[in-house]
Design a protein around this motif. Structure first.
Motif, PDB file in Angstrom:
ATOM      1  N   HIS A  98       1.111  32.467  -4.874  1.00  0.00           N
ATOM      2  CA  HIS A  98       2.428  31.920  -4.520  1.00  0.00           C
ATOM      3  C   HIS A  98       2.843  30.894  -5.590  1.00  0.00           C
ATOM      4  CE1 HIS A  98       2.518  33.504  -0.305  1.00  0.00           C
ATOM      5  NE2 HIS A  98       1.194  33.561  -0.532  1.00  0.00           N
ATOM      6  N   PRO A  99       3.651  31.305  -6.576  1.00  0.00           N
ATOM      7  CA  PRO A  99       4.072  30.371  -7.621  1.00  0.00           C
ATOM      8  C   PRO A  99       4.873  29.204  -7.034  1.00  0.00           C
ATOM      9  CG  PRO A  99       4.543  32.634  -8.264  1.00  0.00           C
ATOM     10  CD  PRO A  99       4.186  32.663  -6.809  1.00  0.00           C
ATOM     11  N   GLY A 100       4.531  27.981  -7.470  1.00  0.00           N
ATOM     12  CA  GLY A 100       5.247  26.791  -7.017  1.00  0.00           C
ATOM     13  C   GLY A 100       5.117  26.519  -5.545  1.00  0.00           C
ATOM     14  N   GLY A 101       4.193  27.189  -4.881  1.00  0.00           N
ATOM     15  CA  GLY A 101       4.012  26.966  -3.444  1.00  0.00           C
ATOM     16  C   GLY A 101       5.029  27.668  -2.585  1.00  0.00           C
ATOM     17  N   GLN A 102       5.809  28.611  -3.142  1.00  0.00           N
ATOM     18  CA  GLN A 102       6.845  29.305  -2.374  1.00  0.00           C
ATOM     19  C   GLN A 102       6.231  30.223  -1.326  1.00  0.00           C
ATOM     20  OE1 GLN A 102       8.893  31.373  -5.502  1.00  0.00           O
ATOM     21  NE2 GLN A 102       7.511  33.150  -5.477  1.00  0.00           N
ATOM     22  N   ALA A 103       7.047  30.591  -0.334  1.00  0.00           N
ATOM     23  CA  ALA A 103       6.555  31.416   0.758  1.00  0.00           C
ATOM     24  C   ALA A 103       6.307  32.856   0.326  1.00  0.00           C
ATOM     25  CB  ALA A 103       7.546  31.380   1.931  1.00  0.00           C
ATOM     26  N   GLU A 104       7.147  33.381  -0.579  1.00  0.00           N
ATOM     27  CA  GLU A 104       7.013  34.762  -1.029  1.00  0.00           C
ATOM     28  C   GLU A 104       5.896  34.860  -2.071  1.00  0.00           C
ATOM     29  OE1 GLU A 104       8.562  37.424   0.095  1.00  0.00           O
ATOM     30  OE2 GLU A 104       9.683  36.230   1.556  1.00  0.00           O
ATOM     31  N   ALA A 105       5.058  35.864  -1.906  1.00  0.00           N
ATOM     32  CA  ALA A 105       3.945  36.085  -2.828  1.00  0.00           C
ATOM     33  C   ALA A 105       4.372  37.031  -3.952  1.00  0.00           C
ATOM     34  CB  ALA A 105       2.758  36.660  -2.070  1.00  0.00           C
ATOM     35  N   ILE A 106       3.655  36.973  -5.079  1.00  0.00           N
ATOM     36  CA  ILE A 106       3.865  37.895  -6.210  1.00  0.00           C
ATOM     37  C   ILE A 106       2.615  38.742  -6.367  1.00  0.00           C
ATOM     38  CG2 ILE A 106       5.446  36.304  -7.365  1.00  0.00           C
ATOM     39  CD1 ILE A 106       3.130  35.641  -9.298  1.00  0.00           C
ATOM     40  N   ASP A 107       2.696  39.727  -7.256  1.00  0.00           N
ATOM     41  CA  ASP A 107       1.580  40.652  -7.457  1.00  0.00           C
ATOM     42  C   ASP A 107       0.414  39.914  -8.118  1.00  0.00           C
ATOM     43  OD1 ASP A 107      -0.110  42.750  -7.896  1.00  0.00           O
ATOM     44  OD2 ASP A 107       1.295  43.946  -9.106  1.00  0.00           O
ATOM     45  N   PRO A 108      -0.728  39.780  -7.455  1.00  0.00           N
ATOM     46  CA  PRO A 108      -1.879  39.099  -8.041  1.00  0.00           C
ATOM     47  C   PRO A 108      -2.446  39.805  -9.264  1.00  0.00           C
ATOM     48  CG  PRO A 108      -2.090  39.240  -5.664  1.00  0.00           C
ATOM     49  CD  PRO A 108      -0.953  40.145  -6.063  1.00  0.00           C
ATOM     50  N   MET A 109      -2.314  41.167  -9.311  1.00  0.00           N
ATOM     51  CA  MET A 109      -2.844  41.922 -10.456  1.00  0.00           C
ATOM     52  C   MET A 109      -2.123  41.500 -11.738  1.00  0.00           C
ATOM     53  SD  MET A 109      -4.996  44.365 -11.334  1.00  0.00           S
ATOM     54  CE  MET A 109      -5.259  45.516  -9.980  1.00  0.00           C
ATOM     55  N   THR A 110      -0.813  41.406 -11.673  1.00  0.00           N
ATOM     56  CA  THR A 110      -0.028  41.003 -12.848  1.00  0.00           C
ATOM     57  C   THR A 110      -0.363  39.577 -13.254  1.00  0.00           C
ATOM     58  OG1 THR A 110       1.765  42.486 -12.179  1.00  0.00           O
ATOM     59  CG2 THR A 110       2.303  40.771 -13.773  1.00  0.00           C
ATOM     60  N   TRP A 111      -0.487  38.695 -12.259  1.00  0.00           N
ATOM     61  CA  TRP A 111      -0.767  37.296 -12.560  1.00  0.00           C
ATOM     62  C   TRP A 111      -2.141  37.125 -13.191  1.00  0.00           C
ATOM     63  CZ3 TRP A 111      -4.277  33.530 -10.969  1.00  0.00           C
ATOM     64  CH2 TRP A 111      -3.918  32.213 -11.265  1.00  0.00           C
ATOM     65  N   LEU A 112      -3.155  37.832 -12.672  1.00  0.00           N
ATOM     66  CA  LEU A 112      -4.510  37.738 -13.224  1.00  0.00           C
ATOM     67  C   LEU A 112      -4.568  38.278 -14.646  1.00  0.00           C
ATOM     68  CD1 LEU A 112      -6.609  38.814 -10.105  1.00  0.00           C
ATOM     69  CD2 LEU A 112      -6.497  36.529 -11.136  1.00  0.00           C
ATOM     70  N   ARG A 113      -3.843  39.392 -14.909  1.00  0.00           N
ATOM     71  CA  ARG A 113      -3.843  39.957 -16.264  1.00  0.00           C
ATOM     72  C   ARG A 113      -3.155  38.991 -17.237  1.00  0.00           C
ATOM     73  NH1 ARG A 113      -2.453  46.353 -14.940  1.00  0.00           N
ATOM     74  NH2 ARG A 113      -4.597  46.898 -14.298  1.00  0.00           N
ATOM     75  N   GLY A 114      -2.150  38.266 -16.727  1.00  0.00           N
ATOM     76  CA  GLY A 114      -1.502  37.281 -17.577  1.00  0.00           C
ATOM     77  C   GLY A 114      -2.417  36.124 -17.927  1.00  0.00           C
ATOM     78  N   LYS A 115      -3.518  36.006 -17.225  1.00  0.00           N
ATOM     79  CA  LYS A 115      -4.486  34.944 -17.515  1.00  0.00           C
ATOM     80  C   LYS A 115      -5.705  35.470 -18.275  1.00  0.00           C
ATOM     81  CE  LYS A 115      -1.861  32.205 -15.164  1.00  0.00           C
ATOM     82  NZ  LYS A 115      -0.971  31.274 -15.869  1.00  0.00           N
ATOM     83  N   GLY A 116      -5.582  36.690 -18.778  1.00  0.00           N
ATOM     84  CA  GLY A 116      -6.676  37.244 -19.567  1.00  0.00           C
ATOM     85  C   GLY A 116      -7.734  37.952 -18.750  1.00  0.00           C
ATOM     86  N   LEU A 117      -7.468  38.168 -17.455  1.00  0.00           N
ATOM     87  CA  LEU A 117      -8.437  38.844 -16.582  1.00  0.00           C
ATOM     88  C   LEU A 117      -7.947  40.255 -16.273  1.00  0.00           C
ATOM     89  CD1 LEU A 117      -9.090  35.888 -14.109  1.00  0.00           C
ATOM     90  CD2 LEU A 117     -10.439  36.552 -16.124  1.00  0.00           C
ATOM     91  N   ASN A 118      -8.877  41.164 -16.082  1.00  0.00           N
ATOM     92  CA  ASN A 118      -8.516  42.561 -15.828  1.00  0.00           C
ATOM     93  C   ASN A 118      -9.319  43.077 -14.633  1.00  0.00           C
ATOM     94  OD1 ASN A 118      -7.358  45.069 -16.089  1.00  0.00           O
ATOM     95  ND2 ASN A 118      -8.768  45.736 -17.713  1.00  0.00           N
ATOM     96  N   PRO A 119      -8.789  42.885 -13.418  1.00  0.00           N
ATOM     97  CA  PRO A 119      -9.544  43.300 -12.223  1.00  0.00           C
ATOM     98  C   PRO A 119      -9.824  44.813 -12.222  1.00  0.00           C
ATOM     99  CG  PRO A 119      -7.711  41.882 -11.642  1.00  0.00           C
ATOM    100  CD  PRO A 119      -7.528  42.259 -13.077  1.00  0.00           C
TER     101      PRO A 119
END
Length: 341
Positions: A320-341
């Motif tokens: 949840h970016p910025g603590g917002q109620a709506e969630a985003i795709d964790p796969m995209t966020w993790l890949r943006g941090k150099g991780l590849n689940p």
């Protein structure tokens, strides 16, 4: 004895001057140079008649005959050169004064316009003159045509050379344009490669700061999957299936905002990162941290379980970016941090 008669008196007194020119005599004035001019010489007037030579005939009047023939041939040639026009007549005044030279009578009146082309010139000579004039005219026309053809060929050659020069210029411009396009493409490719390399380096550096929450797992659910088992109508996180009791580690360092029971989420831990992003770790079998605690990347925060609304043991991770109620795709966020689940 008879005596001889006296000698007659001399008609003149012999001159005692020396023979030849010895200068002017006393009774003569001084000598001057005389240059006759048109004004100082009186014109010769009267007719000039040609004396009849013995034997007569055209053969002995070569001078007059030559002049007549030349005039006749010239007149005939000039007349025949103009197609469709009658022969030119040349009058010869006082023909009677020279008629005896040609062996004829002087019956023609003076000043007669008798054509000289009929005097001393045969039909063959006239035709020959006409042929010569025609050939001269033909040669002139051919020379004109050849000159025009040379001009046409020169113009055509100029047009061809201009077209060829235009093609060469267009080919050179196209080659230059293609070379520029290739250079631009190579530049873009190099920039893209450099950017990709830089991004890889950045992600590699981030990978040192971020860590996957479970070491051994299977992805069993992704973000956005539809289903009636979720209250929103679709799956809002990423599921890491693992045996119950598998260690759950912090993806990144932050502060524990919440740690406890959360209904359908079972036992849940919420960690707020430095940029305000919230990571939700759900369905835990146990929690190892407390609210307000500071954790670092890779710190153990709990264990995998099957609490809440589940069909089996797994970790349900939400971002949840910025603590917002709506969630985003964790796969995209993790890949943006150099991780590849």
């Amino acid at each position: 004895m008879a005596s001889n008669p006296p000698a007659p008196a001399a008609p003149f007194v012999p001159s005692t001057e020396p023979f030849g020119f010895a200068g002017p005599r006393p009774d003569e004035g001084p000598f001057e140079e005389w240059n006759p001019t048109e004004d100082s010489v009186a014109p010769v007037r009267g007719r000039h008649r040609v004396a009849k030579q013995r034997g007569g005939g055209l053969a002995r009047s070569s001078t007059v005959l030559g002049v007549g023939v030349i005039a006749a041939v010239g007149a005939g040639g000039m007349a025949s050169a103009n197609t469709g026009k009658p022969p030119v007549s040349i009058s010869m005044p006082d023909i009677g004064s020279v008629s005896h030279v040609f062996g004829g009578s002087s019956q023609a009146p003076k000043g007669s316009a008798t054509a000289l082309s009929s005097v001393g010139v045969t039909t063959q000579d006239t035709r020959q003159g006409a042929r010569d004039a025609g050939e001269a005219l033909r040669d002139r026309i051919m020379a004109q045509a050849e000159s025009q053809q040379v001009q046409i060929d020169s113009k055509a050659q100029s047009v061809t050379e201009a077209a060829l020069a235009k093609q060469v210029d267009e080919a050179a411009a196209k080659a230059e344009k293609d070379a520029a396009a290739k250079a631009e493409a190579a530049k873009d490719k190099a920039e893209a490669a450099a950017k990709k390399k830089a991004e890889a380096a950045r992600l590699a550096e981030l990978a040192k700061q971020y860590k996957l929450p479970v070491a051994s797992y299977t992805i069993t659910g992704t973000f956005g999957q539809p289903g009636s088992m979720w209250s929103s109508g679709y799956h809002t996180g990423l599921d890491f299936a693992a045996p119950t009791g598998t260690l759950i580690k912090a993806v990144h360092g932050g502060t524990v905002k919440e740690a406890g029971w959360a209904g359908a989420y079972g036992y849940r831990t919420i960690i707020t990162l430095d940029d305000g992003t919230e990571l939700w770790y759900c369905h835990q079998s146990s929690i190892s941290v407390s609210v307000g605690q500071k954790v670092g990347t890779g710190d153990v925060i709990g264990r995998v379980g099957a609490t809440g609304n589940v069909t089996g043991p797994h970790l349900h991770l939400e971002v949840h970016p910025g603590g917002q109620a709506e969630a985003i795709d964790p796969m995209t966020w993790l890949r943006g941090k150099g991780l590849n689940p």
